[in-house]
Write an enzyme that holds these catalytic residues in place. Structure first.
Site, PDB file in Angstrom:
ATOM      1  N   HIS A 136       4.081  41.494  47.374  1.00 13.63           N
ATOM      2  CA  HIS A 136       3.903  42.572  46.228  1.00 13.63           C
ATOM      3  C   HIS A 136       2.418  42.370  45.885  1.00 13.63           C
ATOM      4  O   HIS A 136       2.131  42.388  44.493  1.00 13.63           O
ATOM      5  CB  HIS A 136       4.797  42.392  45.062  1.00 13.63           C
ATOM      6  CG  HIS A 136       6.197  42.811  45.547  1.00 13.63           C
ATOM      7  ND1 HIS A 136       6.855  44.071  45.628  1.00 13.63           N
ATOM      8  CD2 HIS A 136       7.398  41.962  46.034  1.00 13.63           C
ATOM      9  CE1 HIS A 136       8.073  44.023  45.918  1.00 13.63           C
ATOM     10  NE2 HIS A 136       8.334  42.981  46.303  1.00 13.63           N
ATOM     11  N   ALA A 156      10.443  47.651  43.865  1.00 11.71           N
ATOM     12  CA  ALA A 156      11.487  48.373  43.096  1.00 11.71           C
ATOM     13  C   ALA A 156      11.503  47.254  41.864  1.00 11.71           C
ATOM     14  O   ALA A 156      12.495  46.756  41.377  1.00 11.71           O
ATOM     15  CB  ALA A 156      12.820  48.050  43.764  1.00 11.71           C
ATOM     16  N   ASP A 160      16.965  40.504  52.063  1.00 14.54           N
ATOM     17  CA  ASP A 160      16.535  41.187  50.793  1.00 14.54           C
ATOM     18  C   ASP A 160      17.579  42.045  50.164  1.00 14.54           C
ATOM     19  O   ASP A 160      17.326  43.198  49.518  1.00 14.54           O
ATOM     20  CB  ASP A 160      15.287  41.969  50.958  1.00 14.54           C
ATOM     21  CG  ASP A 160      14.552  42.564  49.751  1.00 14.54           C
ATOM     22  OD1 ASP A 160      14.819  41.780  48.813  1.00 14.54           O
ATOM     23  OD2 ASP A 160      13.657  43.225  49.743  1.00 14.54           O
TER      24      ASP A 160
END
Length: 389
Positions: A203, A148, A281
């Site tokens: 990521h 995201a 998160d």
């Protein structure tokens, strides 16, 4: 006659959870914001009488250290990215659910904007002891595993960008998430570590071999294990397998039943005992109704408590509280209470090197405590000995 000290409290008849153990019929004496004494059995009677200390009978409930969230973006309609006032509001929401220490996580943005956030977070950590510092989740991330994060805001980990973030944070940057396989990644890891910042691999498109090189360079955290990275494959083990092999690496885990299946979470806890750090998160939609929200610059739709990017449908953080994470770990994953609490207290503190004054129930530690019922529901929260819930 000794006067009553309103800053003192004695909590007794508790199942005290600390150091991966549970001690029945325990008691804890807090004075001036710190744990002064602990014990077991009826000795608390004499202590309370001698000091005229207010006492609280916990009737066999669990008494745990205050939870620590090292990867969180907001709650209650407020995002950390939106400034210090929004951050204070979000922290207050999580505090009601047992999180007494927080690291402010910032979503990827251009380097100058991230530096501004790190600067005010540094000031906040000086003013509020419950704020442990900041976490830059980006912008040095792999576009193919951006999750995201806005792809146009991602950049390479060049020395100038790294130094700009370090200067702005003024020693309060606790961790940075980086895709170590990017050009300049290993050098950036070294530079961050030289300045006392813990580096998280995440990521990332890192292979098993890439991950080991990152850990050899000094990375010590795996950002939300299994999410936004290559999976475990029988011929390409990937970064999770590499992290499991490294006894000095802490693996973050989002225990919401959405990001990782309970059976896989069970395998993770079994494979890395004491090295799993529960994180939320959490985004601004946490503790809020379903609807439309923002995560950084990206629109998010929350339905059934699950946050996803409005465009593309990628999971966009969570709406999790740490209390919910612990409850699910115990009731759905089958993790013992003491292990689940450890994963929400001492393990995250170890990950960021902040174990000095919190995370355990022992004399000298901050009086940050959470009272939990048998189903892990939060019944009371104490911050520096003061009840806040």
């Amino acid at each position: 006659m000794t006067s009553v000290d309103s800053r003192s409290v004695l909590l007794h008849s508790a199942q005290v959870v600390t150091d991966r153990t549970v001690t029945a019929d325990g008691w804890v004496f807090i004075q001036d914001g710190k744990i002064r004494e602990i014990g077991r059995g009826g000795a608390w009677h004499a202590h309370a009488g001698a000091n005229r200390t207010p006492t609280v009978d916990l009737a066999g409930a669990y008494l745990a250290p205050g939870f620590v969230d090292i990867h969180c973006h907001g709650a209650g309609g407020f995002a950390f990215d939106d400034g210090p006032e929004a951050a204070r509001e979000a922290i207050a929401v999580h505090r009601q659910h047992g999180t007494t220490s927080s690291v402010l996580s910032f979503i990827s943005d251009d380097v100058s904007a991230m530096a501004e956030r790190l600067a005010w977070a540094a000031q906040m950590s000086e003013e509020d002891l419950s704020v442990l510092g900041s976490h830059a989740e980006g912008p040095f991330l792999a576009p193919g595993h951006k999750g995201a994060h806005a792809v146009d805001l991602l950049t390479m980990p060049q020395r100038a960008a790294v130094d700009q973030l370090l200067e702005a944070a003024a020693g309060t940057l606790r961790q940075v998430t980086i895709a170590a396989e990017l050009p300049g990644g290993e050098g950036a890891i070294t530079r961050f570590r030289e300045n006392g910042v813990e580096v998280a691999l995440g990521h990332t498109d890192a292979s098993y071999e890439d991950a080991h090189r990152a850990f050899d360079s000094g990375a010590r955290i795996l950002t939300h294990a299994f999410n936004a990275m290559n999976p475990i494959h029988h011929r390409a083990p990937g970064p999770v397998a590499a992290a499991l092999e490294r006894q000095d690496v802490i693996l973050e885990l989002i225990c919401d039943g959405v990001h990782v299946h309970p059976s896989v979470m069970s395998l993770l806890f079994a494979s890395a005992p004491g090295r799993i750090a529960l994180i939320t998160d959490a985004m601004s939609a946490t503790c809020m109704p379903d609807g439309s929200y923002m995560l950084g610059s990206l629109p998010v739709t929350v339905a059934g408590g699950v946050a996803k990017l409005t465009s593309g449908g990628a999971i966009a953080g969570s709406t999790l509280t740490m209390a919910q994470a612990i409850a699910r770990a115990v009731t759905e994953v089958g993790v013992p209470v003491a292990e689940a609490v450890y994963a929400a207290t001492q393990a995250p503190l170890q990950a960021i090197g902040a174990t000095r004054d919190r995370g355990r129930i022992t004399p000298g530690q901050r009086g940050d405590l959470v009272v939990l019922g048998s189903d892990m529901d939060v019944q009371a929260v104490y911050v520096a000995g003061q009840r806040v819930r």
